[in-house]
Design an enzyme around this catalytic site. Structure first.
Site, mmCIF file in Angstrom:
data_model
loop_
_atom_site.group_PDB
_atom_site.id
_atom_site.type_symbol
_atom_site.label_atom_id
_atom_site.label_comp_id
_atom_site.label_asym_id
_atom_site.label_seq_id
_atom_site.Cartn_x
_atom_site.Cartn_y
_atom_site.Cartn_z
ATOM 1 N N ASP A 132 0.896 -1.216 -0.043
ATOM 2 C CA ASP A 132 -0.056 -0.057 0.043
ATOM 3 C C ASP A 132 0.871 1.033 0.106
ATOM 4 O O ASP A 132 2.082 1.153 0.319
ATOM 5 C CB ASP A 132 -0.942 -0.153 1.397
ATOM 6 C CG ASP A 132 -2.104 0.986 1.030
ATOM 7 O OD1 ASP A 132 -2.727 1.389 1.951
ATOM 8 O OD2 ASP A 132 -2.211 1.654 0.001
ATOM 9 N N ASP B 278 -8.016 -7.081 2.013
ATOM 10 C CA ASP B 278 -6.962 -6.928 3.017
ATOM 11 C C ASP B 278 -7.579 -6.407 4.177
ATOM 12 O O ASP B 278 -8.412 -5.468 4.192
ATOM 13 C CB ASP B 278 -5.742 -6.196 2.535
ATOM 14 C CG ASP B 278 -5.933 -4.825 3.092
ATOM 15 O OD1 ASP B 278 -6.372 -4.056 2.364
ATOM 16 O OD2 ASP B 278 -5.186 -4.604 4.236
ATOM 17 N N CYS C 68 -12.905 -26.682 13.362
ATOM 18 C CA CYS C 68 -11.808 -26.406 12.647
ATOM 19 C C CYS C 68 -10.592 -27.642 12.468
ATOM 20 O O CYS C 68 -10.438 -28.001 13.645
ATOM 21 C CB CYS C 68 -11.515 -24.947 13.150
ATOM 22 S SG CYS C 68 -10.080 -24.315 12.647
ATOM 23 N N CYS D 145 -7.532 -26.626 11.709
ATOM 24 C CA CYS D 145 -6.332 -25.832 11.644
ATOM 25 C C CYS D 145 -5.219 -26.380 12.889
ATOM 26 O O CYS D 145 -5.888 -27.198 13.719
ATOM 27 C CB CYS D 145 -6.569 -24.542 12.011
ATOM 28 S SG CYS D 145 -6.509 -24.006 13.756
ATOM 29 N N CYS E 269 -6.363 -25.931 16.585
ATOM 30 C CA CYS E 269 -7.683 -26.738 16.722
ATOM 31 C C CYS E 269 -7.512 -27.977 17.036
ATOM 32 O O CYS E 269 -7.989 -28.656 17.757
ATOM 33 C CB CYS E 269 -8.875 -26.127 16.020
ATOM 34 S SG CYS E 269 -9.227 -24.543 16.202
HETATM 35 N N1 0O1 Z 1 -3.995 3.631 0.177
HETATM 36 C C1 0O1 Z 1 -5.000 3.411 0.645
HETATM 37 N N2 0O1 Z 1 -5.156 2.575 1.791
HETATM 38 C C2 0O1 Z 1 -6.467 2.132 2.403
HETATM 39 C C3 0O1 Z 1 -6.329 1.352 3.437
HETATM 40 C C4 0O1 Z 1 -5.187 0.535 3.926
HETATM 41 C C5 0O1 Z 1 -5.416 -1.041 3.342
HETATM 42 N N3 0O1 Z 1 -4.640 -1.871 4.313
HETATM 43 C C6 0O1 Z 1 -3.230 -1.479 4.144
HETATM 44 C C7 0O1 Z 1 -2.299 -2.611 4.991
HETATM 45 C C8 0O1 Z 1 -0.870 -2.550 4.558
HETATM 46 C C9 0O1 Z 1 0.029 -2.464 5.676
HETATM 47 C C10 0O1 Z 1 -1.067 -1.827 6.700
HETATM 48 C C11 0O1 Z 1 -2.392 -2.464 6.386
HETATM 49 C C12 0O1 Z 1 -7.650 1.315 4.219
HETATM 50 N N4 0O1 Z 1 -8.066 0.283 5.285
HETATM 51 C C13 0O1 Z 1 -9.295 0.687 5.445
HETATM 52 N N5 0O1 Z 1 -10.052 0.223 6.714
HETATM 53 C C14 0O1 Z 1 -9.159 -0.522 7.698
HETATM 54 C C15 0O1 Z 1 -10.330 -0.623 8.779
HETATM 55 C C16 0O1 Z 1 -9.691 -1.362 10.044
HETATM 56 C C17 0O1 Z 1 -8.689 -1.006 10.769
HETATM 57 C C18 0O1 Z 1 -8.437 -1.449 11.741
HETATM 58 C C19 0O1 Z 1 -8.976 -2.780 12.161
HETATM 59 C C20 0O1 Z 1 -9.857 -3.486 11.333
HETATM 60 C C21 0O1 Z 1 -10.396 -2.636 10.221
HETATM 61 N N6 0O1 Z 1 -9.757 1.761 4.840
HETATM 62 C C22 0O1 Z 1 -8.812 1.922 3.833
HETATM 63 C C23 0O1 Z 1 -8.875 2.853 2.778
HETATM 64 C C24 0O1 Z 1 -7.644 3.129 2.046
HETATM 65 C C25 0O1 Z 1 -7.484 4.221 0.946
HETATM 66 O O1 0O1 Z 1 -8.554 4.682 0.609
HETATM 67 N N7 0O1 Z 1 -6.270 4.190 0.443
#
Ligand code: 0O1
Length: 370
Positions: free
Chosen positions: A93, A266, A304, A306, A309
């Site tokens: 990302d 992801d 499960c 895994c 488990c």
């Molecule tokens: N570039 C970009 N990245 C986004 C991300 C990061 C996606 N994971 C990146 C990985 C690469 C390494 C880190 C993550 C997002 N993550 C979320 N929601 C996560 C919500 C969440 C937070 C914590 C726990 C559960 C859900 N919305 C997102 C929108 C965007 C976006 O518009 N642009």
């Protein structure tokens, strides 16, 4: 063409697609859940264990690896695949989400984003060009463009400004992206406004990226609103390009996203809640660290198969977590990754048999009942 998707089958009653995503580091089946390895590791897992749970493509992050250990060091190590000993596909990302999540620690201008490191407060400046230099040095198979993720809720004017900047920055990324063995994906923004989503999509589709992130969602909006945005956006997405819903998600969101035509997901959720002692089971979530499981000698999830488990009880895993034994969160992580990958496998099978809606009903009836 470093990355392309081949649609093998379209599910009869939904927009769901079964596909094969080809990358320089191998081919993966879609719909796919991609475990997150923010700092070049899926936390507590060896690469072999990630594979054993069903992981085939992992994520890492430009923002974190730039700050530590530095993209030049990773390049010197031979790139991210070599550095982390992962021979499958990797997606990075752009850090767009991370620097925007830093809140007051960042200043946005047309040129780029000035931010202070969450580690030592030092000042840094990310421009689309800088982010492309970092991602090309890391060498992932798929690199996300540098975008601006609007918060939820936000004024429509703010969402317009963010999508317009995202389009201009996507142009700047494309202009300097030279690595032939790396696919650059654009990221669609537009908040929760259907007309802005359509505009962002059309502007980015015109640039002909090999695949598209759907950004700006899973940022606190109600799930129903996220589904509505997808219902409006998906019909104008090209069939022959991968759609990657960023930051999603939980079992119900994964199913609902696939039903609406999403190919890639992801989320840090499965690995993050595992480290807090919470696991997914067929009957919903179970917080194995709770006292009620102290003398419960059953596996975390009796359905499960895994490694965790098959070999350990709730009582034992609770004991490990309560005593801060590292094996505890390793076992909950193995289980949660296996659970999500098994769910994706069932979803792909349901697409093959044109019974995805029945699968959704059956799975959620039991999962939500818990
Ligand atoms: N570039 C970009 N990245 C986004 C991300 C990061 C996606 N994971 C990146 C990985 C690469 C390494 C880190 C993550 C997002 N993550 C979320 N929601 C996560 C919500 C969440 C937070 C914590 C726990 C559960 C859900 N919305 C997102 C929108 C965007 C976006 O518009 N642009």
């Amino acid at each position: 063409m470093p990355v392309k998707i081949k649609i093998e089958k379209k599910e009869k009653h939904t927009r769901a697609r079964l596909g094969k995503l080809t990358t320089p580091h191998g081919e993966v089946e879609t719909p796919i859940f991609m475990p997150v390895g923010t700092q070049a590791t899926v936390k507590t897992m060896t690469p072999e264990e990630v594979k054993e749970t069903g992981g085939r493509l992992v994520l890492s992050n430009t923002y974190h690896l730039y700050l530590r250990p530095g993209h030049d060091l990773v390049k010197e190590a031979g790139g991210l695949h070599k550095f982390m000993n992962w021979d499958g596909p990797i997606l990075t990302d752009s850090g767009g989400f991370q620097v925007f999540s830093l809140g007051p620690l960042r200043t946005i201008t047309e040129e780029g984003v000035e931010f202070r490191s969450h580690i030592d407060g030092s000042k840094h400046f990310f421009t689309p060009e800088k982010v492309m230099e970092i991602e090309q040095a890391l060498g992932a198979d798929i690199a996300m463009a540098f975008d601006e993720c609007a918060p939820y809720p936000c004024e429509k004017e703010y969402a317009v400004a963010a999508l317009e900047r995202t389009t201009r920055w996507a142009e700047r990324c494309k202009r300097v992206h030279k690595r032939e063995d790396q696919a650059l994906f654009g990221i669609i923004q537009g908040g929760v406004f259907p007309d802005l989503r359509e505009r962002s999509a059309k502007e980015l589709l015109a640039m002909d990226f090999p695949g598209y992130g759907i950004g700006g969602l899973s940022v606190g909006e109600p799930k129903e609103l996220m589904y509505e945005v997808l219902d409006q956006l998906m019909p104008i997405m090209p069939e022959d390009k991968p759609r990657y819903l960023m930051g999603v998600g939980s079992p119900d969101c994964l199913i609902e996203g696939v039903v609406r035509g999403v190919d890639m997901f992801d989320c840090v959720l499965p690995t993050r809640i595992a480290r807090n002692g919470t696991v997914f089971t067929h009957n919903g979530k179970l917080t194995v660290r709770n006292a009620e499981y102290a003398r419960d000698f059953r596996p975390m999830d009796q359905q499960c198969d895994c490694y965790a488990c098959r070999n350990y009880s709730r009582a034992y895993i609770r004991h490990l977590i309560k005593t801060d034994e590292i094996l505890g969160i390793r076992l909950t992580t193995i289980h949660n990754l296996h659970f999500i990958q098994h769910l994706m496998q069932n979803i792909r099978q349901a697409i093959r048999e044109d019974r995805l809606l029945e699968y959704r009903e059956d799975f959620l009836k039991v999962f939500n009942a818990g």
